[in-house]
Design an enzyme around this catalytic site. Sequence first.
Site, PDB file in Angstrom:
ATOM      1  N   ASP A   1      39.987  43.545  49.726  1.00 27.73           N
ATOM      2  CA  ASP A   1      41.259  44.048  49.214  1.00 27.73           C
ATOM      3  C   ASP A   1      41.694  45.198  50.099  1.00 27.73           C
ATOM      4  O   ASP A   1      40.865  45.986  50.576  1.00 27.73           O
ATOM      5  CB  ASP A   1      41.107  44.535  47.770  1.00 27.73           C
ATOM      6  CG  ASP A   1      40.979  43.378  46.791  1.00 27.73           C
ATOM      7  OD1 ASP A   1      41.378  42.262  47.147  1.00 27.73           O
ATOM      8  OD2 ASP A   1      40.478  43.602  45.676  1.00 27.73           O
TER       9      ASP A   1
ATOM     10  N   GLU B   1      35.560  38.588  44.761  1.00 26.13           N
ATOM     11  CA  GLU B   1      35.137  39.293  43.546  1.00 26.13           C
ATOM     12  C   GLU B   1      35.268  38.451  42.289  1.00 26.13           C
ATOM     13  O   GLU B   1      34.387  38.431  41.448  1.00 26.13           O
ATOM     14  CB  GLU B   1      35.982  40.568  43.366  1.00 26.13           C
ATOM     15  CG  GLU B   1      35.602  41.704  44.270  1.00 26.13           C
ATOM     16  CD  GLU B   1      36.441  42.921  43.954  1.00 26.13           C
ATOM     17  OE1 GLU B   1      36.234  43.510  42.883  1.00 26.13           O
ATOM     18  OE2 GLU B   1      37.316  43.265  44.765  1.00 26.13           O
TER      19      GLU B   1
ATOM     20  N   TYR C   1      49.375  41.454  46.694  1.00 26.51           N
ATOM     21  CA  TYR C   1      48.377  42.406  46.200  1.00 26.51           C
ATOM     22  C   TYR C   1      49.055  43.549  45.457  1.00 26.51           C
ATOM     23  O   TYR C   1      50.046  44.108  45.917  1.00 26.51           O
ATOM     24  CB  TYR C   1      47.560  42.942  47.370  1.00 26.51           C
ATOM     25  CG  TYR C   1      46.374  43.764  46.949  1.00 26.51           C
ATOM     26  CD1 TYR C   1      45.424  43.248  46.080  1.00 26.51           C
ATOM     27  CD2 TYR C   1      46.200  45.059  47.431  1.00 26.51           C
ATOM     28  CE1 TYR C   1      44.328  43.996  45.693  1.00 26.51           C
ATOM     29  CE2 TYR C   1      45.103  45.811  47.056  1.00 26.51           C
ATOM     30  CZ  TYR C   1      44.172  45.276  46.182  1.00 26.51           C
ATOM     31  OH  TYR C   1      43.087  46.026  45.797  1.00 26.51           O
TER      32      TYR C   1
END
EC number: 5.6.2.1
Length: 699
Positions: free
Chosen positions: A115, A44, A324
């Site tokens: 993700d 992204e 994350y």
Amino acid sequence: MAKSKVVEKDKKNELDNQSADIELKGQSKNEESKGGKKKVIIVESPAKAKTIERILGNDYQVISSKGHIRDLPQKQFGVDLNSLKLDFEIIPGKESVVEQIKKMTSGKEVLLPSDQDREGEAIAWHLSTILGVKGKNIITFTEITERAIKEAVKNPREIDMNKVNAQLARRVLDRIVGYMISPLLWRIIKDARSAGRVQSAALKIICERERERYRFVPQKYFKVWIDIAGLKAYLTKVDGKKIKPTDITEEISKDVLQKVKSVRLVDIDVKEVRKNPPAPFITSTLQQDAASKLGFPVSKTMKIAQELYEGVDTKEGHTAFITYMRTDSTRVSDVAKEAAEKFILKNFGREYLNESSEVASKKGSKTKGKVQDAHECIRPVDVNITPEKAKELLDKDHHKLYELIWKRFIASQMSSAIYKQYSYDFESGKYVFEASIRERIFDGFEKVYTIDNEPSEKHKELKVDQEYLVEPKSAEAQTTPPDRYTEASLVKTLEMEGIGRPSTYATIIQTLLDRGYVVKKRKTLIPTILGFVVNHYLEQRFPDIVDKGFTAEMEKELDEVENGKKDWKEVVKSFLKEFNKDLERAKNEFFAIDFDTDITCEDCSGNYKLKVGKYGLYLHCPNCKTNKALKSDVFGVIDGNKLYVLEEQESQEENGEKNSVQSEESSANSGNRKFYRKRRTSGSKKSSTKSASSKAKKK
């Protein structure tokens, strides 16, 4: 005005398009210079691309899509409510980006990092659909490190369509609510912007708290205590019965001040208590801690955390610092546990190791429903990059957040702190005073996580059955209304109620602020009059949408879709069945904004009414027919069918705004005292002390 915004938006899209085009062309030239790479990874963000390419070297080309590339159309509904067929389109301004990606991936193996949440899986699905990529092309990782990335590319998997379907259901539900309710809002309330599914439930929570504060009637009570050997012992029993502080009357207070001249120590209880380490951060707890300790808004916390995860430029190269940041799992990988154990052994000693490395990671959050995925907690990718070392690599705010994450993680893997707790009971006639104090005998995890002040040692000189001279003290106080929400406390409430998910908390709050339904004053969230009016309309016409129980139940159903237990279309159709009933009623029944107010008309001394006109909310006097603009800095509470204006009682200086830099929570405490209803009395405290300074004396 609307046209101007469209033009500005078109210009922005054009610039974004050109920027992405230039970036992708540059990547293409870079590919040619390296002889052509056979594998392409599409991520992204440019920052993430830079970090991953540095790790993988010349075998892979890593390019960025610069965010989402496909969504439901901006100017059309895009959903067939009968078949639930979705009409996706390339996001305006991203057309050339898509074309460039197609050219650069033609004939090559494509890998799509996802993700580890629904939205991430859906983005990967959109890309794979556009590129016609099938099979095992999804790679997942929770940290951007050499070990994690190389392991991920060795083990690609297929797209998890259950996750994708859960995200599609969420997107469709949000589109239905926003697209169908918003026009009705605009028709009735000109100032209203729109109505979102989850945001509306959050708005009601904030409005209910403000209404609760307005209805609150303070109760006077007295605090009664004695100072003895460095302790503050409070009155807790009268005639052998426990008494709550709020039940201590002025009569009791005066009696204690007049009659108590000395007290006898009747009991000492000493016990060892253990204070367990906190669990490592998940998204919500990171947001709350960053708000209370650093004063960071939720949106700022998530922005910095994302940059720390994707990688930032340092003098040692583009480096990722944390795992994350969107997760509701406190799980710690075996590799991370081992690294933390080695660090703790080396720097603190074996006694500082957690008795069970599983203790902290099993705590989890108190979220209603299930944790969205069994992923990892938020932690540093390398515990050896201590806050001291990171200070040389990061700017001030990035370092602050990293230090918070690093300390929390290391603390979670350390042993418990051990305290010796002393409890004292003092008696004088029918009155009993109690005091307690803790003395830390082993710091454990608090060696890195907190610093406690050392308590006084004077209390150890106290002996049972000894009598001590005292001079009791008393202070008048009032019960206080519940605090307004801060961003941190609202996130905690949303999490506990099961409303939204880690990836949505920041957006929920920011949307309410952007729409003007809520403002932030001294770090507290205060509903505007417009916010109350919108909430009132939604409560009357779409009660399910603002009901936190209903919203939480929808989240559970989305979880079941993700688990493969429910079909996403059936979930949406079930929602539509009830929603359509409310929608038809709202379309066909008349609804007027017409509230009584407690605002006095200057011309006739009657009370204004709150109405809505061509230019939004205004005040109208039914007696003399005069109208008055409603100022944007006026706050109020709609209770029943009446608007009560709130008045500002304290100056900024009285609230401590002069020279202090406060955290969100400390600022919130003063902000929570700032607005009161007109008929509420001032909350000033009176003190009644028998002596300004008294020392306990052994008789």
